[in-house]
Design an enzyme around this catalytic site. Structure first.
Site, PDB file in Angstrom:
ATOM      1  N   ALA A  25      -2.276 -10.829   8.835  1.00 14.57           N
ATOM      2  CA  ALA A  25      -0.969 -11.448   8.576  1.00 14.57           C
ATOM      3  C   ALA A  25       0.029 -10.359   8.181  1.00 14.57           C
ATOM      4  O   ALA A  25      -0.358  -9.328   7.638  1.00 14.57           O
ATOM      5  CB  ALA A  25      -1.110 -12.453   7.438  1.00 14.57           C
ATOM      6  N   GLU A  32      -9.766 -13.170  11.747  1.00 13.12           N
ATOM      7  CA  GLU A  32      -9.870 -14.640  11.803  1.00 13.12           C
ATOM      8  C   GLU A  32      -9.459 -15.136  13.192  1.00 13.12           C
ATOM      9  O   GLU A  32     -10.071 -16.061  13.741  1.00 13.12           O
ATOM     10  CB  GLU A  32      -8.992 -15.265  10.715  1.00 13.12           C
ATOM     11  CG  GLU A  32      -9.553 -14.991   9.326  1.00 13.12           C
ATOM     12  CD  GLU A  32      -8.665 -15.513   8.219  1.00 13.12           C
ATOM     13  OE1 GLU A  32      -7.517 -15.043   8.114  1.00 13.12           O
ATOM     14  OE2 GLU A  32      -9.103 -16.394   7.466  1.00 13.12           O
ATOM     15  N   GLU A  47      -8.415  -9.548   2.543  1.00 12.90           N
ATOM     16  CA  GLU A  47      -7.467 -10.373   1.780  1.00 12.90           C
ATOM     17  C   GLU A  47      -7.696 -10.286   0.276  1.00 12.90           C
ATOM     18  O   GLU A  47      -6.754 -10.300  -0.508  1.00 12.90           O
ATOM     19  CB  GLU A  47      -7.576 -11.846   2.213  1.00 12.90           C
ATOM     20  CG  GLU A  47      -6.945 -12.152   3.555  1.00 12.90           C
ATOM     21  CD  GLU A  47      -7.877 -11.933   4.730  1.00 12.90           C
ATOM     22  OE1 GLU A  47      -8.890 -11.211   4.577  1.00 12.90           O
ATOM     23  OE2 GLU A  47      -7.599 -12.480   5.809  1.00 12.90           O
TER      24      GLU A  47
HETATM   25  C1  TC6 Z   1      -4.088 -11.622   5.964  1.00 16.61           C
HETATM   26  O1  TC6 Z   1      -4.323 -11.274   7.091  1.00 16.61           O
HETATM   27  C2  TC6 Z   1      -4.183 -12.973   5.495  1.00 16.61           C
HETATM   28  C3  TC6 Z   1      -4.490 -13.986   6.342  1.00 16.61           C
HETATM   29  C4  TC6 Z   1      -4.696 -15.304   5.843  1.00 16.61           C
HETATM   30  C5  TC6 Z   1      -3.457 -16.032   5.470  1.00 16.61           C
HETATM   31  C6  TC6 Z   1      -2.693 -16.577   6.626  1.00 16.61           C
HETATM   32  N1  TC6 Z   1       1.412  -6.328   7.427  1.00 16.61           N
HETATM   33  O2  TC6 Z   1      -1.715   2.049   6.223  1.00 16.61           O
HETATM   34  P1  TC6 Z   1      -0.777   2.700   7.165  1.00 16.61           P
HETATM   35  C7  TC6 Z   1       2.146  -1.283   7.737  1.00 16.61           C
HETATM   36  S1  TC6 Z   1      -3.606 -10.509   4.804  1.00 16.61           S
HETATM   37  C8  TC6 Z   1       2.550  -5.613   7.408  1.00 16.61           C
HETATM   38  O3  TC6 Z   1       0.120   3.747   6.633  1.00 16.61           O
HETATM   39  P2  TC6 Z   1      -3.041   3.644   8.687  1.00 16.61           P
HETATM   40  C9  TC6 Z   1       2.148  -0.345   6.542  1.00 16.61           C
HETATM   41  O4  TC6 Z   1       2.899  -0.866   5.479  1.00 16.61           O
HETATM   42  C10 TC6 Z   1      -3.539  -8.966   5.662  1.00 16.61           C
HETATM   43  N2  TC6 Z   1       2.580  -4.274   7.475  1.00 16.61           N
HETATM   44  O5  TC6 Z   1      -1.520   3.268   8.457  1.00 16.61           O
HETATM   45  C11 TC6 Z   1       2.771   0.890   7.151  1.00 16.61           C
HETATM   46  O6  TC6 Z   1       4.166   0.674   7.216  1.00 16.61           O
HETATM   47  P3  TC6 Z   1       5.167   1.910   7.090  1.00 16.61           P
HETATM   48  C12 TC6 Z   1      -4.881  -8.384   5.773  1.00 16.61           C
HETATM   49  C13 TC6 Z   1       1.416  -3.634   7.559  1.00 16.61           C
HETATM   50  O7  TC6 Z   1      -3.162   3.991  10.112  1.00 16.61           O
HETATM   51  C14 TC6 Z   1       2.230   0.876   8.592  1.00 16.61           C
HETATM   52  O8  TC6 Z   1       1.815  -0.460   8.833  1.00 16.61           O
HETATM   53  N3  TC6 Z   1      -4.778  -7.077   6.364  1.00 16.61           N
HETATM   54  C15 TC6 Z   1       0.202  -4.308   7.576  1.00 16.61           C
HETATM   55  O9  TC6 Z   1      -3.496   4.602   7.641  1.00 16.61           O
HETATM   56  C16 TC6 Z   1       1.075   1.810   8.802  1.00 16.61           C
HETATM   57  O10 TC6 Z   1       0.090   1.518   7.818  1.00 16.61           O
HETATM   58  C17 TC6 Z   1      -4.806  -5.966   5.643  1.00 16.61           C
HETATM   59  O11 TC6 Z   1      -4.926  -5.990   4.444  1.00 16.61           O
HETATM   60  C18 TC6 Z   1       0.222  -5.713   7.513  1.00 16.61           C
HETATM   61  N4  TC6 Z   1      -0.905  -6.449   7.551  1.00 16.61           N
HETATM   62  O12 TC6 Z   1      -3.863   2.291   8.412  1.00 16.61           O
HETATM   63  C19 TC6 Z   1      -4.685  -4.704   6.422  1.00 16.61           C
HETATM   64  N5  TC6 Z   1      -0.797  -3.399   7.661  1.00 16.61           N
HETATM   65  O13 TC6 Z   1       4.825   2.820   8.216  1.00 16.61           O
HETATM   66  C20 TC6 Z   1      -3.898  -3.693   5.656  1.00 16.61           C
HETATM   67  C21 TC6 Z   1      -0.202  -2.195   7.699  1.00 16.61           C
HETATM   68  O14 TC6 Z   1       6.500   1.257   7.172  1.00 16.61           O
HETATM   69  N6  TC6 Z   1      -3.620  -2.512   6.432  1.00 16.61           N
HETATM   70  N7  TC6 Z   1       1.132  -2.334   7.640  1.00 16.61           N
HETATM   71  O15 TC6 Z   1       4.890   2.512   5.727  1.00 16.61           O
HETATM   72  C22 TC6 Z   1      -4.446  -1.458   6.495  1.00 16.61           C
HETATM   73  O16 TC6 Z   1      -5.549  -1.470   5.999  1.00 16.61           O
HETATM   74  C23 TC6 Z   1      -3.954  -0.225   7.176  1.00 16.61           C
HETATM   75  O17 TC6 Z   1      -2.551  -0.293   7.188  1.00 16.61           O
HETATM   76  C24 TC6 Z   1      -4.448  -0.028   8.634  1.00 16.61           C
HETATM   77  C25 TC6 Z   1      -3.701   1.190   9.237  1.00 16.61           C
HETATM   78  C26 TC6 Z   1      -5.957   0.268   8.593  1.00 16.61           C
HETATM   79  C27 TC6 Z   1      -4.156  -1.222   9.467  1.00 16.61           C
END
Ligand code: TC6
Length: 727
Positions: free
Chosen positions: A61, A105, A125
Site C-alpha cells: 500500500a 496480498e 505491516e
Molecule cells: C501495506 O501494504 C498495507 C496493506 C494493508 C492495508 C490495505 N509506499 O526504501 P527506499 C518509497 S503497508 C510509499 O529508499 P530501497 C520510499 O519512501 C506497506 N512509498 O528504496 C522512497 O521514497 P523517496 C507495506 C514507498 O530500494 C522510495 O520509495 N510495505 C513505499 O532501499 C525508495 O524507497 C512496506 O512496508 C510504500 N509502500 O528499498 C514496504 N515503499 O525516494 C516498505 C517505499 O521519495 N518499503 N517507498 O525517499 C521498503 O521496504 C523499501 O522501500 C523497498 C525498497 C524494499 C521497497
C-alpha cells in the site's frame, strides 16, 4: 498506472506502474480494478498475468496515503484480491524485485506466483504499526501453515525467493524472464480447475498444539516488541484464521486493523519509516545538498585497528563487496584480529547459504590483512577504528596524510572525540569526517556521519553514500563532544544512577524503561558495554581518580551533581558482564544472565548512609519521566545548537542505534505525543526539586516552541531561527 495489454491473444498482461516502487495508491488500485475488469470481460482473454513495471512487482500500500481518511482512499485492496481469486480465468503474479505488504496480498489473491530468484516477499505491516489488512492474515496461514505465517506476519521479515519457494509462498523461481515464464504458466493452466488455487477456500492446516503455538508467539512478541500493540494484533488475526471461516476471519482482521489505526502507533511507525529515508536528503546551510553534490566513487577501502569495532567495519565493507585492506599495529594483534574477522565472514557466508545463495563466498569483497601502511597508498577511503585516544588517533592521521593518495578520504570512527582536532593534523582537513559506527558494526543500521568545521560537502556526500553502500542509515550531525547519540545517552544513564542514589533499585529502573519499550534498561546496558570504559574516560579527564583535585566533594563536580557510584563499582573490580558482576551479578565472567545482587543492596545502603541520603519511594512514572525527559531536553539543545538539523535526525539515531521503541516514533516524536507543555512543566518541576542537575533545566528551544503555541513536529525546524548551524 496499471496498463493492460494482450500477449499471444489469450493472455492479458497487466503492469502495475507507480514509481519508484509501484506502491498501491488509491489511483493504482482503481486502475488495476479497471484493467482487471476489462481483462475478465474480454472474451479473447483466457488468462491474466499481473506484473510490476521496472523490475519491481509492488512494495505494498502507498504509505504516503495512510493519513488520508479511509473513505477517500478509494477501492479497497481486499475487494480486489477477492475479485482476482474468484474470477474463472487463471491469474498469475510475476514477482520481480519485491512483493511486500499489500503487494504480497495481491499476489496471494492470484492463483499462481512465479518469482525471480532475486525477488523478496514479506508482510512488513507490523513494522508500520498495522497488520496485513487485505486478507494477508487469513490467506497466508492457509497457504503455508500457522507456524511459518506467524513468523512472517509478526516479524515483518523479507523472505528471498528461494526461501519463499521452500515455504510454498511461490510456485516457481526463475533466473530470468519472469514475466515470460508467468505467461507460459498462465497458458498452461488455462481451463484447469482453480479450486485448490483459491486460498480463501482452503482449510487452515493446524498442528494439534496450535493454541500453544499461538501462546508462545504471544510471549515472544510481548518480549521483543514491548509496549507495541501491532504484533499482538497480528497474532489475534492469525488466531481468527485458525478458529473462524474465511469471511469471519476477514471481519476480525478488519476489526483489529481499525483498532490499531485508532492508536498512535501507525502514525509513529510511519513517521519513523519516512524519517529513515529523509535523513539521506541532507542540506547544508550553504545550500549544498545531496542533490547538488556528487559523491566520489569508492572502489577500495582500508580499516585501521581490528578491535571489536574494526572487525565489524571490515565485515560490513566486505558484505558490501568493497575490497578492504585491514591494518593492525603488530603481528599479535593482526593474528587475533584477522581470525576474528574471518570468523565473522564465515558466519555471513553461512547465513547467505541458509538463505539459498549458491555463490555466497564470492559475494563478499576480498579482505587483505597487513602491518604495512604502504599498502594503504591506493585506497579510496580509510576508516580509522582504534581505541578512543586522541594522541593515538592524531599519530595515525599524520601518517595517513603521508601515505594515502591525495584523493583519499579519511574517516575516524570515534564515538565522541573532536573531529576538527584530528583533521587539523592532516594535509587534507576538508577530506576528514567522523563515521561513528555502532556495535556490532556489521549488523547495526546506524552510522552517525560527523561533519567537522573543515569537512567539504563532497566528503559529506561520499560518507553518506558509503552508509548507503553498507546498507546503513547515515545521519549527518555536527561536531560536539559525544555528537548526538552519546551526548543524549550520557544524561539518560546519569539520571538512572541518580535515581538509584535516591532509592530505586537498578532492576526497577531497567524494568520501567524496558516496559516503556527500550530494548535494554540503562543498568543492563552499562553492564553489557563494560563499566570500565566510562571509568577510564572519566579518570582521563579528571572526574575521578588521581587527577581529581583534592577536596572535591564526592557527589559534586563544579556546580553539578555527580554520582561516584559507577566509579566505586569499578574500583571494586565490578566491570559488568565481563567480570561477572557490575550492577547485577552473572553466572560467570562473560555471563549474560543478569541477576539482582544482594551485595549491591548492602553496598547501596552503606553508600546512602555515608552520604546522608534519604531514600524515598520512586514511581515508574518518575523513572520514565526523569530518564527520558532529560534525554529529550538535550535533544532540544542539540537542535538549538545546530548539531542536528531536524528532530527526525535525532529520532532516526535513537530508533536505529539505541533500541528506542519505534512505535513511539523516537524521543522527539514521543515528546510531541506527550505534548511539549507537559514535558516542559515536568522538567521545570524536576529541575526545581533537583537544582544541582543542571541538564534538567528546560532548553530555550523547548520553551520557545511552547510559547509559540506548540507547533507540530514538522514545523519545529522553522522555529529555530538564525541559529548557528554546525552542519
Ligand atoms: C501495506 O501494504 C498495507 C496493506 C494493508 C492495508 C490495505 N509506499 O526504501 P527506499 C518509497 S503497508 C510509499 O529508499 P530501497 C520510499 O519512501 C506497506 N512509498 O528504496 C522512497 O521514497 P523517496 C507495506 C514507498 O530500494 C522510495 O520509495 N510495505 C513505499 O532501499 C525508495 O524507497 C512496506 O512496508 C510504500 N509502500 O528499498 C514496504 N515503499 O525516494 C516498505 C517505499 O521519495 N518499503 N517507498 O525517499 C521498503 O521496504 C523499501 O522501500 C523497498 C525498497 C524494499 C521497497
Amino acid at each position: 498506472m496499471a496498463t493492460f495489454r494482450h500477449i499471444c491473444d489469450s493472455v492479458a498482461v497487466i503492469t502495475l506502474s507507480n514509481p519508484p516502487v509501484n506502491a498501491l495508491s488509491s489511483a493504482l488500485i482503481q486502475a488495476l480494478q479497471k484493467a482487471l475488469g476489462e481483462a475478465i470481460r474480454d472474451s479473447a482473454v483466457e488468462a491474466i498475468v499481473i506484473c510490476g513495471d521496472k523490475g519491481k512487482f509492488c512494495a505494498g500500500a502507498d504509505i504516503r496515503e495512510f493519513n488520508k481518511p479511509s473513505q477517500k482512499r478509494g477501492p479497497h485492496l481486499l475487494l480486489l484480491t477477492d475479485l482476482i481469486e474468484s474470477n474463472k480465468k487463471p491469474v498469475v503474479a510475476a514477482i520481480e524485485g519485491v512483493a511486500l505488504g499489500g503487494g504480497l496480498e495481491l499476489a496471494l489473491g492470484c492463483h499462481y506466483r512465479v518469482a525471480h530468484v532475486q525477488a523478496r516477499v514479506g508482510l512488513p505491516e507490523v513494522l508500520l504499526g498495522i497488520l496485513p489488512a487485505a486478507s494477508g492474515t487469513q490467506r497466508l496461514p492457509r497457504l503455508i501453515g500457522i507456524a511459518a505465517a506467524l513468523t512472517l506476519i509478526t516479524t515483518g521479515k523479507y523472505v528471498p525467493a528461494r526461501e519463499a519457494l521452500k515455504l510454498g509462498i511461490v510456485d516457481k523461481v526463475v533466473g530470468e524472464n519472469t514475466v515470460d515464464e508467468a505467461i507460459r504458466l498462465a497458458k498452461k493452466v488455462i481451463g484447469q480447475p482453480l479450486g485448490s488455487r483459491q486460498l480463501s477456500t482452503l482449510p487452515v492446516q493446524c498442528p494439534p498444539n496450535v493454541e500453544a503455538l499461538l501462546a508462545e508467539a504471544m510471549v515472544k512478541v510481548k518480549k521483543q516488541f514491548r509496549g507495541a500493540q501491532s504484533p499482538q494484533a497480528c497474532i489475534e488475526a492469525v488466531r481468527a484464521a485458525v478458529h473462524l471461516p474465511y469471511t469471519e476471519g476477514i471481519k476480525k482482521e478488519q476489526e483489529l486493523y481499525q483498532f490499531l489505526n485508532a492508536t498512535h502507533e501507525p502514525r509513529a511507525q510511519q513517521y519513523a519509516f519516512f524519517a529513515e529515508r529523509e535523513v539521506a536528503k541532507w542540506t547544508l546551510p550553504s545550500g549544498a545538498s545531496w542533490k547538488t553534490v556528487s559523491p566520489q566513487p569508492i572502489h577500495t577501502a582500508a580499516v585501521i585497528g581490528l578491535g571489536t569495532m574494526g572487525r565489524g567495519i571490515v565485515t560490513s565493507l566486505a558484505k558490501a563487496k568493497i575490497p578492504v585492506v585491514a591494518l593492525e599495529q603488530d603481528k599479535r594483534q593482526l593474528d587475533i584480529g584477522s581470525k576474528a574477522v574471518m570468523s565473522l565472514l564465515d558466519r555471513e557466508i553461512l547465513k547467505m547459504e541458509q538463505l539459498g545463495h549458491t555463490e555466497a563466498t564470492n559475494s563478499l569483497g576480498p579482505v587483505r590483512f597487513t602491518l604495512d601502511y604502504d599498502e594503504l597508498k591506493d585506497v579510496d577511503i580509510v576508516i580509522e577504528a582504534v581505541f578512543e585516544n586522541m594522541a593515538l588517533k592524531k599519530d595515525i592521521f599524520r601518517r595517513l596524510s603521508v601515505v594515502c593518495k591525495p584523493e583519499a578520504f579519511l574517516c575516524t570512527n570515534t564515538s565522541g572525540l573532536n573531529i576538527d582536532e584530528i583533521a587539523s593534523v592532516t594535509n587534507r582537513p576538508q577530506m576528514v569526517i567522523g563515521t561513528h559506527f555502532f556495535s556490532p558494526a556489521h549488523i547495526m543500521k546506524l552510522l552517525e556521519v560527523v561533519r567537522g568545521c573543515y569537512t567539504s560537502s563532497t566528503t559529506i556526500s561520499t560518507a553518506m553514500r558509503l552508509a548507503k553502500m553498507l546498507g546503513k542509515i547515515g545521519v549527518l550531525v555536527g561536531n560536539c563532544p559525544s555528537f548526538v547519540g552519546n551526548r543524549l545517552m550520557r544524561l539518560y544513564v546519569e539520571q538512572a544512577v541518580f535515581l538509584v542514589e535516591e532509592g530505586s533499585k537498578p532492576e526497577e529502573i531497567d524494568l520501567a524503561l524496558e516496559d516503556f519499550g527500550l530494548a535494554m534498561g540503562p543498568f543492563r546496558m552499562m553492564d553489557l558495554a563494560g563499566l570500565d570504559i566510562g571509568w577510564k574516560a572519566r579518570t582521563e579527564i579528571g572526574l575521578t581518580g588521581p587527577k581529581l583535585p583534592i577536596g572535591t566533594p564526592a557527589r559534586q563536580r563544579g556546580s553539578k551533581r555527580y554520582s561516584p557510584l559507577p566509579d566505586i563499582l569499578c574500583e571494586q573490580g565490578r566491570f559488568g558482564q565481563k567480570s561477572g558482576q557490575g550492577w547485577y551479578k552473572y553466572e560467570k565472567s562473560g555471563g549474560r544472565n543478569a541477576m539482582p545482587d544482594p551485595w549491591l543492596y548492602n553496598f547501596l545502603s552503606e553508600y546512602r548512609c555515608i552520604h546522608n541520603l534519604k531514600t524515598r519511594n520512586i514511581t515508574q512514572e518518575e523513572v520514565i519521566e526523569r530518564c527520558l525527559y532529560i534525554l529529550i531536553n538535550q535533544g532540544f539543545k542539540v537542535l538549538e545548537e545546530g548539531i542536528a538539523s531536524d528532530p527526525k535526525d535525532i529520532d532516526v539515531i535513537y530508533n536505529n542505534g539505541y533500541g528506542w521503541p519505534k512505535h513511539t516514533g523516537g524521543p522527539m516524536y514521543y515528546a510531541s505525543l506527550v505534548g511539549l507543555p507537559v514535558v516542559l512543566t515536568k522538567l521545570e518541576k524536576y529541575y526545581e526539586d533537583n537544582p544541582d542537575i543542571l541538564d534538567l533545566k528546560p532548553s530555550n528551544f523547548l520553551k520557545k516552541l511552547v510559547a509559540s503555541g506548540t507547533p507540530p513536529l514538522k514545523e519545529w525546524r522553522s522555529h529555530l531561527g538564525s541559529q548557528s548551524s554546525k552542519l
